[in-house]
Design a protein around this motif. Structure first.
Motif, short mmCIF file in Angstrom:
data_model
loop_
_atom_site.label_atom_id
_atom_site.label_comp_id
_atom_site.label_asym_id
_atom_site.label_seq_id
_atom_site.Cartn_x
_atom_site.Cartn_y
_atom_site.Cartn_z
N MET A 128 0.84 -1.20 0.00
CA MET A 128 0.00 0.00 0.00
C MET A 128 0.87 1.25 0.00
O MET A 128 1.77 1.39 0.83
CB MET A 128 -0.91 0.02 1.22
N LEU A 129 0.61 2.13 -0.95
CA LEU A 129 1.28 3.42 -1.01
C LEU A 129 0.36 4.46 -0.37
O LEU A 129 -0.80 4.61 -0.77
CB LEU A 129 1.56 3.80 -2.46
N THR A 130 0.86 5.18 0.65
CA THR A 130 0.07 6.16 1.38
C THR A 130 0.80 7.50 1.38
O THR A 130 2.01 7.54 1.65
CB THR A 130 -0.16 5.72 2.84
N ILE A 131 0.08 8.57 1.09
CA ILE A 131 0.65 9.92 1.10
C ILE A 131 -0.25 10.81 1.95
O ILE A 131 -1.46 10.89 1.71
CB ILE A 131 0.75 10.50 -0.32
N TYR A 132 0.34 11.46 2.94
CA TYR A 132 -0.41 12.40 3.76
C TYR A 132 0.04 13.82 3.40
O TYR A 132 1.23 14.14 3.44
CB TYR A 132 -0.17 12.15 5.24
N ILE A 133 -0.94 14.67 3.03
CA ILE A 133 -0.68 16.06 2.66
C ILE A 133 -1.34 16.96 3.70
O ILE A 133 -2.54 17.21 3.64
CB ILE A 133 -1.25 16.37 1.26
N PRO A 134 -0.57 17.43 4.68
CA PRO A 134 -1.18 18.20 5.78
C PRO A 134 -1.82 19.50 5.34
O PRO A 134 -2.84 19.91 5.91
CB PRO A 134 0.01 18.46 6.72
N LYS A 135 -1.27 20.15 4.33
CA LYS A 135 -1.82 21.43 3.87
C LYS A 135 -3.26 21.28 3.42
O LYS A 135 -4.08 22.20 3.61
CB LYS A 135 -0.96 21.97 2.73
N SER A 136 -3.59 20.13 2.84
CA SER A 136 -4.94 19.88 2.34
C SER A 136 -5.71 18.91 3.22
O SER A 136 -6.85 18.56 2.90
CB SER A 136 -4.87 19.32 0.92
N SER A 137 -5.08 18.47 4.31
CA SER A 137 -5.69 17.48 5.19
C SER A 137 -6.21 16.30 4.38
O SER A 137 -7.35 15.86 4.53
CB SER A 137 -6.83 18.10 6.01
#
Length: 235
Positions: free
Chosen positions: A97-106
């Motif tokens: 599983m590839l997971t990306i968290y982008i805090p700026k856009s939640s």
């Protein structure tokens, strides 16, 4: 989140993943027993094959966009990127599983990767997919086998390689790789697309074979983040 903003995020993250591909393709190339014109390159290949895990600080420049952070890698296919710029951004691949968290856009972007699959995510994230790509690039010295300064004003000595595509179908027109003469580790990767887009990686302060736990590659995103699945195939 509006459709326009979501599409912008997806486009940006796909460009980031292309840049990750550039680095890890070259890492896997060095980890394979590839026949080259240089015994030196072969020694680099053999050395990379002995590395069980590492952490390294990175800086990435994609056109005018810059980012930085730390990469954690564990053979054969575990990867985590913790960003300091943009702060708190995370990319994790746990083997399927590839997971990306982008805090700026939640936002949390996730992509399931099928073992042995030939989709883009597999090519970006697994040794199997990346090693398949190696057959499509010709590897040679950029200017010669002797070490030279990383930059004109640098005291760091590196050996420079260039990977040139054999087919116009490949994502990168060429990839340049600079390897530190003393450590035999990748110091810089520069990849250029047919459209002239430039992806530049710099790597600092490797820490090898620290016994990184598999738990390092388990990521729990904030519970209030918006989730988007199968994002690699979204428009």
């Amino acid at each position: 989140m509006t459709n326009g903003l979501f599409c912008s995020i997806i486009h940006s993250m796909k460009k980031i993943l292309i840049s990750i591909c550039a680095f890890f393709m070259t890492s896997i190339l060095f980890a394979q027993n590839i026949t080259t014109a240089s015994a030196y390159f072969k020694s680099i290949s053999e050395y990379y094959g002995t590395i069980k895990d590492y952490e390294v600080d990175f800086e990435i420049k994609v056109d005018r966009t810059e980012s930085a952070g730390t990469i954690s890698y564990k053979a054969p296919d575990l990867l985590r990127m913790d960003y300091t710029n943009p702060e708190q951004q995370v990319i994790v691949f746990n083997g399927d599983m590839l997971t990306i968290y982008i805090p700026k856009s939640s936002a949390v972007l996730q992509q399931q990767v099928s073992p042995g699959g030939n989709n883009g995510a597999a090519s970006l994230s697994t040794p199997q997919g990346l090693s398949l790509m190696s057959r499509y690039y010709t590897i040679a010295y950029e200017s010669g086998q002797n070490a030279e300064p990383l930059d004109s004003d640098s005291n760091e000595m590196v050996v420079k390689f260039v990977l040139t595509r054999k087919s116009a179908a490949e994502a990168f027109k060429y990839i340049k790789v600079a390897v530190n003469e003393q450590t035999k580790l990748i110091r810089r990767v520069e990849a250029v697309t047919p459209k002239g887009e430039n992806f530049l990686f710099n790597f600092y302060d490797y820490k090898l074979n620290q016994g990184i736990s598999d738990q390092r590659f388990i990521y729990d995103a904030p519970s209030d983040a918006n989730n988007y699945n199968n994002f690699l195939f979204s428009e």
